[in-house]
Design a protein around this motif. Structure first.
Motif, PDB file in Angstrom:
ATOM      1  N   ARG A 170      10.518  18.628  -6.795  1.00 29.28           N
ATOM      2  CA  ARG A 170      10.346  17.694  -5.688  1.00 29.28           C
ATOM      3  C   ARG A 170      10.830  16.318  -6.105  1.00 29.28           C
ATOM      4  O   ARG A 170      10.803  15.973  -7.272  1.00 29.28           O
ATOM      5  CB  ARG A 170       8.870  17.602  -5.312  1.00 29.28           C
ATOM      6  N   PRO A 171      11.219  15.505  -5.134  1.00 36.86           N
ATOM      7  CA  PRO A 171      11.606  14.128  -5.478  1.00 36.86           C
ATOM      8  C   PRO A 171      10.410  13.361  -6.031  1.00 36.86           C
ATOM      9  O   PRO A 171       9.269  13.674  -5.709  1.00 36.86           O
ATOM     10  CB  PRO A 171      12.057  13.532  -4.145  1.00 36.86           C
ATOM     11  N   ALA A 172      10.695  12.377  -6.866  1.00 33.57           N
ATOM     12  CA  ALA A 172       9.631  11.557  -7.441  1.00 33.57           C
ATOM     13  C   ALA A 172       8.916  10.806  -6.330  1.00 33.57           C
ATOM     14  O   ALA A 172       9.529  10.361  -5.375  1.00 33.57           O
ATOM     15  CB  ALA A 172      10.220  10.573  -8.443  1.00 33.57           C
ATOM     16  N   ARG A 173       7.609  10.666  -6.478  1.00 28.43           N
ATOM     17  CA  ARG A 173       6.834   9.896  -5.507  1.00 28.43           C
ATOM     18  C   ARG A 173       6.958   8.429  -5.872  1.00 28.43           C
ATOM     19  O   ARG A 173       6.950   8.063  -7.028  1.00 28.43           O
ATOM     20  CB  ARG A 173       5.349  10.300  -5.582  1.00 28.43           C
ATOM     21  N   ARG A 174       7.037   7.594  -4.875  1.00 35.03           N
ATOM     22  CA  ARG A 174       7.166   6.157  -5.087  1.00 35.03           C
ATOM     23  C   ARG A 174       6.157   5.432  -4.227  1.00 35.03           C
ATOM     24  O   ARG A 174       5.629   5.977  -3.276  1.00 35.03           O
ATOM     25  CB  ARG A 174       8.566   5.676  -4.700  1.00 35.03           C
ATOM     26  N   GLY A 175       5.940   4.160  -4.553  1.00 35.88           N
ATOM     27  CA  GLY A 175       5.014   3.333  -3.804  1.00 35.88           C
ATOM     28  C   GLY A 175       5.616   2.836  -2.501  1.00 35.88           C
ATOM     29  O   GLY A 175       6.667   3.297  -2.074  1.00 35.88           O
ATOM     30  N   PRO A 176       4.956   1.864  -1.882  1.00 37.62           N
ATOM     31  CA  PRO A 176       5.436   1.313  -0.617  1.00 37.62           C
ATOM     32  C   PRO A 176       6.858   0.783  -0.748  1.00 37.62           C
ATOM     33  O   PRO A 176       7.242   0.254  -1.781  1.00 37.62           O
ATOM     34  CB  PRO A 176       4.465   0.171  -0.333  1.00 37.62           C
ATOM     35  N   GLY A 177       7.642   0.939   0.299  1.00 40.82           N
ATOM     36  CA  GLY A 177       9.009   0.449   0.282  1.00 40.82           C
ATOM     37  C   GLY A 177       9.976   1.394  -0.394  1.00 40.82           C
ATOM     38  O   GLY A 177      11.143   1.088  -0.567  1.00 40.82           O
ATOM     39  N   SER A 178       9.528   2.536  -0.774  1.00 43.46           N
ATOM     40  CA  SER A 178      10.365   3.507  -1.463  1.00 43.46           C
ATOM     41  C   SER A 178      11.312   4.185  -0.494  1.00 43.46           C
ATOM     42  O   SER A 178      11.038   4.319   0.688  1.00 43.46           O
ATOM     43  CB  SER A 178       9.490   4.562  -2.131  1.00 43.46           C
TER      44      SER A 178
ATOM     45  N   VAL B 122      -1.117  14.193  -6.922  1.00 40.93           N
ATOM     46  CA  VAL B 122      -0.018  13.459  -6.289  1.00 40.93           C
ATOM     47  C   VAL B 122      -0.536  12.172  -5.655  1.00 40.93           C
ATOM     48  O   VAL B 122       0.063  11.107  -5.799  1.00 40.93           O
ATOM     49  CB  VAL B 122       0.698  14.347  -5.246  1.00 40.93           C
ATOM     50  N   GLU B 123      -1.657  12.250  -4.963  1.00 42.70           N
ATOM     51  CA  GLU B 123      -2.235  11.050  -4.344  1.00 42.70           C
ATOM     52  C   GLU B 123      -2.602  10.010  -5.395  1.00 42.70           C
ATOM     53  O   GLU B 123      -2.363   8.810  -5.212  1.00 42.70           O
ATOM     54  CB  GLU B 123      -3.460  11.421  -3.507  1.00 42.70           C
ATOM     55  N   ASN B 124      -3.175  10.452  -6.506  1.00 38.03           N
ATOM     56  CA  ASN B 124      -3.529   9.518  -7.579  1.00 38.03           C
ATOM     57  C   ASN B 124      -2.288   8.899  -8.201  1.00 38.03           C
ATOM     58  O   ASN B 124      -2.272   7.701  -8.505  1.00 38.03           O
ATOM     59  CB  ASN B 124      -4.368  10.220  -8.651  1.00 38.03           C
ATOM     60  N   LEU B 125      -1.243   9.698  -8.376  1.00 43.93           N
ATOM     61  CA  LEU B 125       0.010   9.169  -8.922  1.00 43.93           C
ATOM     62  C   LEU B 125       0.607   8.134  -7.973  1.00 43.93           C
ATOM     63  O   LEU B 125       1.045   7.064  -8.409  1.00 43.93           O
ATOM     64  CB  LEU B 125       0.996  10.316  -9.152  1.00 43.93           C
ATOM     65  N   GLU B 126       0.605   8.432  -6.692  1.00 42.74           N
ATOM     66  CA  GLU B 126       1.120   7.475  -5.714  1.00 42.74           C
ATOM     67  C   GLU B 126       0.320   6.176  -5.732  1.00 42.74           C
ATOM     68  O   GLU B 126       0.885   5.081  -5.642  1.00 42.74           O
ATOM     69  CB  GLU B 126       1.112   8.090  -4.315  1.00 42.74           C
ATOM     70  N   LEU B 127      -0.993   6.284  -5.855  1.00 41.15           N
ATOM     71  CA  LEU B 127      -1.846   5.096  -5.918  1.00 41.15           C
ATOM     72  C   LEU B 127      -1.532   4.268  -7.161  1.00 41.15           C
ATOM     73  O   LEU B 127      -1.393   3.044  -7.081  1.00 41.15           O
ATOM     74  CB  LEU B 127      -3.323   5.493  -5.910  1.00 41.15           C
TER      75      LEU B 127
ATOM     76  N   SER C 133       1.703   2.480  -6.710  1.00 38.03           N
ATOM     77  CA  SER C 133       1.530   1.377  -5.780  1.00 38.03           C
ATOM     78  C   SER C 133       0.868   0.180  -6.463  1.00 38.03           C
ATOM     79  O   SER C 133       1.272  -0.961  -6.270  1.00 38.03           O
ATOM     80  CB  SER C 133       0.689   1.847  -4.592  1.00 38.03           C
ATOM     81  N   LEU C 134      -0.150   0.453  -7.272  1.00 42.40           N
ATOM     82  CA  LEU C 134      -0.822  -0.621  -8.005  1.00 42.40           C
ATOM     83  C   LEU C 134       0.128  -1.273  -9.004  1.00 42.40           C
ATOM     84  O   LEU C 134       0.109  -2.493  -9.184  1.00 42.40           O
ATOM     85  CB  LEU C 134      -2.054  -0.075  -8.736  1.00 42.40           C
ATOM     86  N   ASP C 135       0.987  -0.485  -9.628  1.00 46.32           N
ATOM     87  CA  ASP C 135       1.961  -1.014 -10.574  1.00 46.32           C
ATOM     88  C   ASP C 135       2.947  -1.933  -9.857  1.00 46.32           C
ATOM     89  O   ASP C 135       3.266  -3.016 -10.337  1.00 46.32           O
ATOM     90  CB  ASP C 135       2.693   0.137 -11.263  1.00 46.32           C
ATOM     91  N   ALA C 136       3.399  -1.520  -8.688  1.00 43.97           N
ATOM     92  CA  ALA C 136       4.324  -2.343  -7.909  1.00 43.97           C
ATOM     93  C   ALA C 136       3.650  -3.641  -7.480  1.00 43.97           C
ATOM     94  O   ALA C 136       4.264  -4.711  -7.515  1.00 43.97           O
ATOM     95  CB  ALA C 136       4.821  -1.566  -6.695  1.00 43.97           C
TER      96      ALA C 136
ATOM     97  N   LEU D  78       4.715  -7.543  -8.435  1.00 41.90           N
ATOM     98  CA  LEU D  78       4.880  -8.589  -7.438  1.00 41.90           C
ATOM     99  C   LEU D  78       4.018  -9.801  -7.786  1.00 41.90           C
ATOM    100  O   LEU D  78       4.466 -10.943  -7.664  1.00 41.90           O
ATOM    101  CB  LEU D  78       4.515  -8.060  -6.051  1.00 41.90           C
ATOM    102  N   GLU D  79       2.814  -9.565  -8.240  1.00 36.67           N
ATOM    103  CA  GLU D  79       1.915 -10.659  -8.621  1.00 36.67           C
ATOM    104  C   GLU D  79       2.520 -11.494  -9.752  1.00 36.67           C
ATOM    105  O   GLU D  79       2.497 -12.726  -9.716  1.00 36.67           O
ATOM    106  CB  GLU D  79       0.568 -10.092  -9.043  1.00 36.67           C
ATOM    107  N   VAL D  80       3.108 -10.835 -10.737  1.00 35.73           N
ATOM    108  CA  VAL D  80       3.738 -11.547 -11.858  1.00 35.73           C
ATOM    109  C   VAL D  80       4.911 -12.369 -11.348  1.00 35.73           C
ATOM    110  O   VAL D  80       5.080 -13.536 -11.743  1.00 35.73           O
ATOM    111  CB  VAL D  80       4.189 -10.550 -12.955  1.00 35.73           C
ATOM    112  N   LEU D  81       5.710 -11.796 -10.470  1.00 35.49           N
ATOM    113  CA  LEU D  81       6.858 -12.539  -9.916  1.00 35.49           C
ATOM    114  C   LEU D  81       6.396 -13.748  -9.129  1.00 35.49           C
ATOM    115  O   LEU D  81       7.013 -14.827  -9.213  1.00 35.49           O
ATOM    116  CB  LEU D  81       7.696 -11.623  -9.040  1.00 35.49           C
TER     117      LEU D  81
END
Length: 61
Positions: free
Chosen positions: A10-18, A36-41, A44-47, A51-54
């Motif tokens: 399957r394609p890799a799961r990505r966060g929002p904006g993927s 899968v849901e935990n990985l997506e979460l 998303s938290l990593d993304a 953004l917070e660092v930027l």
């Protein structure tokens, strides 16, 4: 278990904006879906963290 989910081709799961849509196989077990849901979460938290660092760097300038 996440490796087993990815091993199905399957394609890799990505966060929002993927550009990748989450694909849920009807043959997935409840545990597969939870992984899968935990990985997506986590992605998303990593993304959000990136953004917070930027934003902090932009404020310093």
């Amino acid at each position: 278990m996440a490796a087993a989910v990815r091993a199905r081709g399957r394609p890799a799961r990505r966060g929002p904006g993927s550009t990748h849509a989450a694909v849920h196989d009807p043959g997935d077990t409840d545990e597969d879906r939870e992984v899968v849901e935990n990985l997506e979460l986590l992605e998303s938290l990593d993304a959000a963290s990136d953004l917070e660092v930027l934003l902090e760097l932009a404020e310093e300038k």
